[in-house]
Design a protein around this motif. Structure first.
Motif, PDB file in Angstrom:
ATOM      1  N   ALA A   1      -1.498  -5.746   2.195  1.00 18.45           N
ATOM      2  CA  ALA A   1      -1.618  -6.519   3.425  1.00 18.45           C
ATOM      3  C   ALA A   1      -3.084  -6.657   3.830  1.00 18.45           C
ATOM      4  N   TYR A   2      -3.763  -5.534   3.851  1.00 16.49           N
ATOM      5  CA  TYR A   2      -5.157  -5.505   4.321  1.00 16.49           C
ATOM      6  C   TYR A   2      -6.051  -6.355   3.441  1.00 16.49           C
ATOM      7  N   LEU A   3      -5.973  -6.123   2.126  1.00 14.29           N
ATOM      8  CA  LEU A   3      -6.916  -6.797   1.228  1.00 14.29           C
ATOM      9  C   LEU A   3      -6.546  -8.257   1.015  1.00 14.29           C
ATOM     10  N   GLY A   4      -5.266  -8.547   0.911  1.00 13.95           N
ATOM     11  CA  GLY A   4      -4.863  -9.948   0.750  1.00 13.95           C
ATOM     12  C   GLY A   4      -5.225 -10.771   1.975  1.00 13.95           C
ATOM     13  N   LEU A   5      -4.975 -10.213   3.139  1.00 17.05           N
ATOM     14  CA  LEU A   5      -5.281 -10.964   4.362  1.00 17.05           C
ATOM     15  C   LEU A   5      -6.785 -11.124   4.551  1.00 17.05           C
ATOM     16  N   LEU A   6      -7.528 -10.034   4.401  1.00 16.12           N
ATOM     17  CA  LEU A   6      -8.950 -10.108   4.750  1.00 16.12           C
ATOM     18  C   LEU A   6      -9.804 -10.691   3.629  1.00 16.12           C
ATOM     19  N   GLU A   7      -9.426 -10.465   2.375  1.00 15.72           N
ATOM     20  CA  GLU A   7     -10.243 -10.987   1.265  1.00 15.72           C
ATOM     21  C   GLU A   7      -9.921 -12.443   0.955  1.00 15.72           C
ATOM     22  N   ILE A   8      -8.680 -12.847   1.161  1.00 15.76           N
ATOM     23  CA  ILE A   8      -8.303 -14.231   0.846  1.00 15.76           C
ATOM     24  C   ILE A   8      -8.067 -15.028   2.133  1.00 15.76           C
ATOM     25  N   GLY A   9      -7.255 -14.468   3.030  1.00 19.70           N
ATOM     26  CA  GLY A   9      -6.888 -15.202   4.242  1.00 19.70           C
ATOM     27  C   GLY A   9      -8.055 -15.374   5.202  1.00 19.70           C
ATOM     28  N   LYS A  10      -8.898 -14.332   5.316  1.00 19.59           N
ATOM     29  CA  LYS A  10     -10.072 -14.383   6.185  1.00 19.59           C
ATOM     30  C   LYS A  10      -9.778 -14.993   7.557  1.00 19.59           C
ATOM     31  N   PRO A  11      -8.848 -14.405   8.308  1.00 18.89           N
ATOM     32  CA  PRO A  11      -8.510 -14.998   9.608  1.00 18.89           C
ATOM     33  C   PRO A  11      -9.662 -14.876  10.601  1.00 18.89           C
ATOM     34  N   LYS A  12      -9.849 -15.935  11.355  1.00 18.35           N
ATOM     35  CA  LYS A  12     -10.882 -15.927  12.398  1.00 18.35           C
ATOM     36  C   LYS A  12     -10.216 -15.934  13.767  1.00 18.35           C
ATOM     37  N   GLU A  13     -10.923 -15.435  14.731  1.00 21.96           N
ATOM     38  CA  GLU A  13     -10.413 -15.378  16.093  1.00 21.96           C
ATOM     39  C   GLU A  13      -9.911 -16.756  16.535  1.00 21.96           C
ATOM     40  N   GLY A  14      -8.725 -16.770  17.086  1.00 21.31           N
ATOM     41  CA  GLY A  14      -8.166 -18.015  17.596  1.00 21.31           C
ATOM     42  C   GLY A  14      -7.422 -18.840  16.573  1.00 21.31           C
ATOM     43  N   GLU A  15      -7.540 -18.482  15.303  1.00 21.56           N
ATOM     44  CA  GLU A  15      -6.798 -19.218  14.269  1.00 21.56           C
ATOM     45  C   GLU A  15      -5.322 -18.823  14.290  1.00 21.56           C
ATOM     46  N   THR A  16      -4.510 -19.666  13.660  1.00 21.15           N
ATOM     47  CA  THR A  16      -3.087 -19.374  13.547  1.00 21.15           C
ATOM     48  C   THR A  16      -2.775 -18.822  12.159  1.00 21.15           C
ATOM     49  N   VAL A  17      -2.174 -17.636  12.142  1.00 20.07           N
ATOM     50  CA  VAL A  17      -1.768 -16.988  10.896  1.00 20.07           C
ATOM     51  C   VAL A  17      -0.240 -16.952  10.855  1.00 20.07           C
ATOM     52  N   VAL A  18       0.340 -17.553   9.823  1.00 17.91           N
ATOM     53  CA  VAL A  18       1.786 -17.477   9.623  1.00 17.91           C
ATOM     54  C   VAL A  18       2.058 -16.486   8.494  1.00 17.91           C
ATOM     55  N   VAL A  19       3.059 -15.643   8.689  1.00 17.80           N
ATOM     56  CA  VAL A  19       3.431 -14.636   7.693  1.00 17.80           C
ATOM     57  C   VAL A  19       4.907 -14.807   7.372  1.00 17.80           C
TER      58      VAL A  19
END
Lengths: 341, 341
Positions: A135-153
């Motif tokens: 979860a941690y590495l996939g989200l942060l290394e690939i997804g790179k979410p920024k504040e205010g963005e929409t993340v769907v899981v």
């Protein structure tokens, strides 16, 4: 405390489509005898994971296929009951890739010691283990979410998805979960603090409901499931959207008969990225990721659930349950009590 | 030399599926009158490109849709025939995003001057223009081919694909092209020096032929076409394969009825990356890329073909020809001769 026999589970045949109990074979193996440098580990908790379905096929993938009639392997937490290694002693709690069996023999290099005082030992197969790291590495290394963005899981209430959503929230994103029972939807909204959640099984129009849940489109789609759920997300992608492709559980039992709308045009329209991955791609970052996950857990910023099935004989059922979505959080099998618990 | 009328082509209606001649409307517009800072450009060459199909739909994409009954726009090379700008004078050859019309009015900022002595002016719509930049930046920024790797290109004999393959060769890759006529296959093998080429229209088993052509698997798949051609490539991806998703011409006329095998499991198995893109994402690198393309062209390291359709009245036919694969290299329409050619 030596035991004469050692229950084991092997793959009886390669599953066709959805696996069933006949694909597995229970047998009595011999109690292992360690040579110098090895230890005997008594299985306490054992992990069942969707990726194992892939290993049941005889096909090229990122891990070798399981061999027929050999003990199935996976993540195991156990207790050292006999040691011929200077690195471990009896009573140590350890984790490693071991077998679906009551006792395993392993060299010291295959095992890592767990401190049972820091967190419940089972968390090392979940939030502090492979699913948490995924979860941690996939989200942060690939997804790179920024504040205010929409993340769907997708698979949002599962072992990986539930952690993804919480990490995305910690990064200031708006988080939307997709799951398949009202209990899971309730968990996402009321326990984990997701901003919205959609039940893909009860909705009459998933794409419409997702659009409502994502008024600003989708910037990151952490995908655990593929299939029709993903079909509904692709039309909502924003420009430069990122899709960590972690799993595709809806496809695993379809074997080449899994067809759906082609996604290439969506990717071009939105200049979106899809990156398939397995957590071992990021092995050099495990230490840092595990420290951060442990910190959040200790601070109360990361919640987790476990669905614990009891008893060695229920391992295949627990595995099959993954494909029915019968788990909230990490699916585990508890095989034995630690001797000093 | 002023002309009283100005032939123009607009979108008569939004195409359903494959576009046809009735989707276009010829009309006589007025000859444009420039205000201060503007020039009048006589159209010499006009570009028809697959991406234009997307603009004919009324759907969110990376460029705004064409409006019905308004002149269709695209890449144009022309000659300044009247100038009210201090930056251009009559006789200058310029390039810009102008209309499907004989004469356009444009502000100086919309135009860039071309030096007709460096290379044939038409190359600025092809190898030295948008298609060349697309090939260069998509391949090198996303595909990142390494020496000895296998690069597969679909639409390999087209404006973009033919440049992609040559740049990949210049980087030491093994290059395999996919195209749809024997003339194109011959061109790839014998003119451009591709290592192998597969005719997707005549093969009885594309996947098998591709496997033969890629004994070491596929490291980079530069995809211009999507559809069944891509379906045959996905099973061959190597670990950490990269897929610049440049186009999906096989999908553009299918409007939601384009289904095929889902690709998520392939991406996970091979930790592969798919990145949709449009060349404008890399606008900051256009200067550097154009210089390198020009250098290779001057050195004889980059070959190109043009399929030049003659005559304003044939613009819609040239566009429709893209979907039949009737072009070798860049498809252009020659509308008029330069006055000093």
């Amino acid at each position: 405390m030596k035991k004469e026999t050692n229950k084991q589970i092997s793959l009886a045949k390669r599953p066709q489509g959805l696996p069933n109990l006949e694909d597995f074979n229970f047998k009595e193996g011999v109690f292992p005898t360690p040579v110098s440098g090895e230890v005997v580990v008594k299985t306490l908790y054992l992990s069942v994971d969707p990726y194992m379905r892939g290993r049941m096929q005889d096909a090229k993938s990122y891990v070798a296929p399981y061999q027929l009639n050999e003990v199935i392997t996976g993540g195991v937490i156990g207790e050292v009951v006999e040691s011929r290694s200077t690195e471990f002693q009896e009573g140590d709690v350890v984790i490693g890739m071991l077998g679906w069996q009551e006792y395993s023999v392993a060299s010291a290099a295959e095992l890592r010691r767990i401190d049972p005082n820091l967190a419940p030992i089972s968390t090392h197969l979940g939030v502090l283990g492979m699913p948490g790291l995924t979860a941690y590495l996939g989200l942060l290394e690939i997804g790179k979410p920024k504040e205010g963005e929409t993340v769907v899981v997708s698979g949002a209430a599962g072992a990986v998805g539930s952690i993804v959503g919480q990490i995305a929230k910690l990064h200031g994103a708006r988080v939307v979960g997709i799951a398949g029972t009202e209990e899971k939807i309730d968990y996402l909204l009321n326990e984990l603090g997701f901003d919205a959640a959609v039940n893909y099984k009860t909705t009459t129009n998933l794409r419409h409901d997702l659009k409502d849940a994502c008024p600003n489109g989708v910037d990151v789609y952490f995908d655990n499931v593929g299939g029709e759920v993903s079909d509904a997300v692709y039309p909502l992608l924003n420009t430069f959207a990122r899709i960590p492709q972690c799993g595709a559980i809806s496809s695993y039992n379809k074997e080449g008969k899994d067809v759906g709308p082609r996604i290439q045009s969506y990717l071009i329209k939105s200049s979106a990225l899809v990156q398939g991955f397995v957590v071992s791609n990021y092995a050099s970052q495990f230490g840092e990721a595990a420290r951060q996950l442990g910190k959040w857990l200790a601070e109360g910023n990361l919640k987790y659930e476990e669905t614990i099935v009891e008893g060695f004989e229920n391992i295949p059922n627990a595995f099959l349950g993954l494909f029915e979505g019968s788990n909230l959080g990490k699916m585990l099998v508890k095989v034995a009590e630690p001797s000093h618990s």
